[in-house]
Design a protein around this motif. Sequence first.
Motif, mmCIF file in Angstrom:
data_model
loop_
_atom_site.group_PDB
_atom_site.id
_atom_site.type_symbol
_atom_site.label_atom_id
_atom_site.label_comp_id
_atom_site.label_asym_id
_atom_site.label_seq_id
_atom_site.Cartn_x
_atom_site.Cartn_y
_atom_site.Cartn_z
ATOM 1 N N THR A 169 20.734 1.080 6.555
ATOM 2 C CA THR A 169 21.088 2.843 6.302
ATOM 3 C C THR A 169 20.455 3.591 7.320
ATOM 4 O O THR A 169 21.438 4.474 7.533
ATOM 5 N N ALA A 170 19.793 3.259 8.030
ATOM 6 C CA ALA A 170 19.301 4.198 9.183
ATOM 7 C C ALA A 170 20.575 4.238 10.328
ATOM 8 O O ALA A 170 20.911 5.439 10.598
ATOM 9 N N ARG A 171 21.017 3.197 10.254
ATOM 10 C CA ARG A 171 22.296 3.000 11.409
ATOM 11 C C ARG A 171 23.450 3.899 11.000
ATOM 12 O O ARG A 171 24.032 4.673 11.552
ATOM 13 N N TYR A 172 23.663 3.643 9.634
ATOM 14 C CA TYR A 172 24.677 4.275 9.057
ATOM 15 C C TYR A 172 24.449 5.876 9.259
ATOM 16 O O TYR A 172 25.324 6.812 9.396
ATOM 17 N N ILE A 173 23.478 6.475 8.794
ATOM 18 C CA ILE A 173 22.931 7.831 8.774
ATOM 19 C C ILE A 173 23.153 8.404 10.317
ATOM 20 O O ILE A 173 23.582 9.455 10.526
ATOM 21 N N GLN A 174 22.666 7.657 11.233
ATOM 22 C CA GLN A 174 22.588 7.997 12.747
ATOM 23 C C GLN A 174 24.018 8.052 13.160
ATOM 24 O O GLN A 174 24.441 8.944 14.188
ATOM 25 N N ASN A 175 24.909 7.042 12.745
ATOM 26 C CA ASN A 175 26.186 7.023 13.183
ATOM 27 C C ASN A 175 26.960 8.513 12.665
ATOM 28 O O ASN A 175 27.811 8.913 13.569
ATOM 29 N N GLN A 176 26.504 8.686 11.528
ATOM 30 C CA GLN A 176 27.486 9.758 10.690
ATOM 31 C C GLN A 176 26.947 11.319 11.282
ATOM 32 O O GLN A 176 27.779 12.096 11.209
ATOM 33 N N THR A 177 25.750 11.177 11.697
ATOM 34 C CA THR A 177 25.313 12.645 12.049
ATOM 35 C C THR A 177 24.704 12.874 13.334
ATOM 36 O O THR A 177 24.720 13.919 13.821
ATOM 37 N N GLY A 178 24.442 11.697 14.051
ATOM 38 C CA GLY A 178 23.913 12.063 15.471
ATOM 39 C C GLY A 178 22.338 12.284 15.564
ATOM 40 O O GLY A 178 21.872 12.649 16.671
ATOM 41 N N MET A 179 22.047 12.469 14.313
ATOM 42 C CA MET A 179 20.343 13.082 13.991
ATOM 43 C C MET A 179 19.463 11.878 14.910
ATOM 44 O O MET A 179 19.646 10.676 14.852
ATOM 45 N N GLU A 180 18.635 12.557 15.528
ATOM 46 C CA GLU A 180 17.396 11.553 16.183
ATOM 47 C C GLU A 180 16.461 11.300 14.870
ATOM 48 O O GLU A 180 16.268 11.824 14.139
#
Length: 646
Positions: A156-167
């Motif tokens: 899930t962390a990978r999905y969110i980071q890919n979608q937002t670029g958030m650190e």
Amino acid sequence: MSRWFGEKEIELLAPVGTFEIFKEVIQAPCDAVYFGGPVFNMRLMRKGYNFSLEEITEAVRIAHELGKKVYVTVNNLLSETEVEGAKEYLRFLEQAGVDALIVQDFAVLSLVREMGLKLPLHASVMMNVQNLEMVKALQEFGVERCVTSREMDLQTARYIQNQTGMELEYFVHGDMCVAHGASCSYSSMVFGMSGSRGKCMKPCRWDYRVKKDGYVFPAEFPLAVKDMYMYENIPELIESGICSFKIEGRMRDASFVLMLVNSYADAIDRYIADPVGFDRSKDAKHLYENRKRDFSTAYAFGKPGLSNINRRYEGTGKFYSTGRVFSTPTSERELTDQRIDEIRGQLVSVKETVKKAPSTAMAARLTVKVNNMDQARAAIEEGIDDLYLSGDIFLPDLPFTREDIDSLCTIKGHTKVYLGLPRMMTELHMEQYRQLLSWKKLAIDGLLVTNLGAIHAFKDLGYPMIGDTSLNVYNHLAAKFYGNQGLQRVTLSAELTAGHLGEALTYSELPLEMIVHGSPTVMYMDHDLYENTEILEPIGEEDNHYVDNSVLVLMTDKGENPVYRDRQGRNHLLLSKELCYLPILRALGEAGVTCFRIEGATYKVNELRTIIRAYQQALKQEEEDLSANNLQPVYAGYTLGSLQFN
């Protein structure tokens, strides 16, 4: 950050509890450190820890000279009287040149923006960042980094980071809570010591016994989770887009923190230099031999089940340098006439000073949250004002279907019907509710929203929104923040003590709701206690004292706490006693509470009807001589919860 894996920056983030520890750890191969100042942080239980203002300034200077960063935790909930002090503290931190603040309370976020401060913001784990929509919302408010929910898996962390670029920052080692971030009010209810304000007494580490179906099970310390351990999973962390590897341990001594920093730094550097030939287990034995508790990867790769529960040294205090446990099993306080009189006196002073804007004035409303259709129909028949259909349905009941909702809206009369959302919403939940709410508009009067992600996702669908208690509103600035997101009213934090409640009522202009009766969830967790009864062999026989034998209870010599399993498999630990604010209902209303909620999910229909009628009668009466004797407790007795304390 000075470490790179391809185009990915990687930061090793170390905890420091005192300036003396800082001076040693900052020389170690970490990239950044985090610590708390003298106020407003989540580690306020131990004298001699945290930094003075002078030490913060000096720490920033030393770290920057070494090319490293300093993050300061301003991550507890603020009371109203702390707001002015927080402003002064935030100005100081900007002048000191700290590299970011780690924050929980949206009041702090609001102050930084309103004051025009140039302070980067990181969302604390206590914000319980749990879904993509929440990250998008935080980005809009200027948050640069999110410490993910402890229950977030790496996929899930990978999905969110890919979608937002958030650190994204992820705990890789150390002491973990069994409950979701900011979803445990047990310490507040029993001790008046808020876990969200840095004073948790750790009731999760008590020696309970598990009881269900008339049997007692040998589940010692069933809430005591192991320490997080991701040393052997550096590759998976980097591949998931985690940029900051966070070590827990602000209460640990220098030698222990240095051991962790040196070990993790070496592993990261070895992987960067030779990812194919990386030896995951090199020096792992050293960490294991010097552990405080046993190790777990927690939720990084899915739900860990009972393998996440610790046995080593529990109940001995050996985890802590003080050598003492935080607390031992303690009874929930009984409702007393003396305490009722004291609270009435406090609320009278609020009544005399509170000044609400005319637009916020409204007649008192009685709201009821229900778990099934029988309860819902009964509440409508009793003529309540607002009906909340729970989003976390306790077994064995089934979720409310579209047909159920339509049928209730057909018979609701003057009652308003609100659809509640799950407290913790995964990407699957977001997709399901988006489809339910947008495919064909429901006839409901609005939504009971539980998290910022849901507000961000659904605020443009045209449904009025009310904030649930899980938003943890502790002050008027947080209430105002949610009002600016379109909420029509918010439910106050269950952790408010009597004194802090009075302050919040004095200043808030948004309509405020309170839970006034029932046994609300005081610990909300993905950990499934019921697994104990499915795997372990019983060691004795004993019926439950207050709830049906089909309900699991945690028992000590001080009482029994029921634990309900919901349809998502999550567990809700409830008080053993029932909240009952009937004797102070009128005083609360005059002080500014506009909506009074009954948590009805666990009551039988006839019990719920009796409670509703008692509160309806109380709201119509003018005299203050109301007594809890109007009702007989269904469970172990009545309590005022956090209002027992000032």
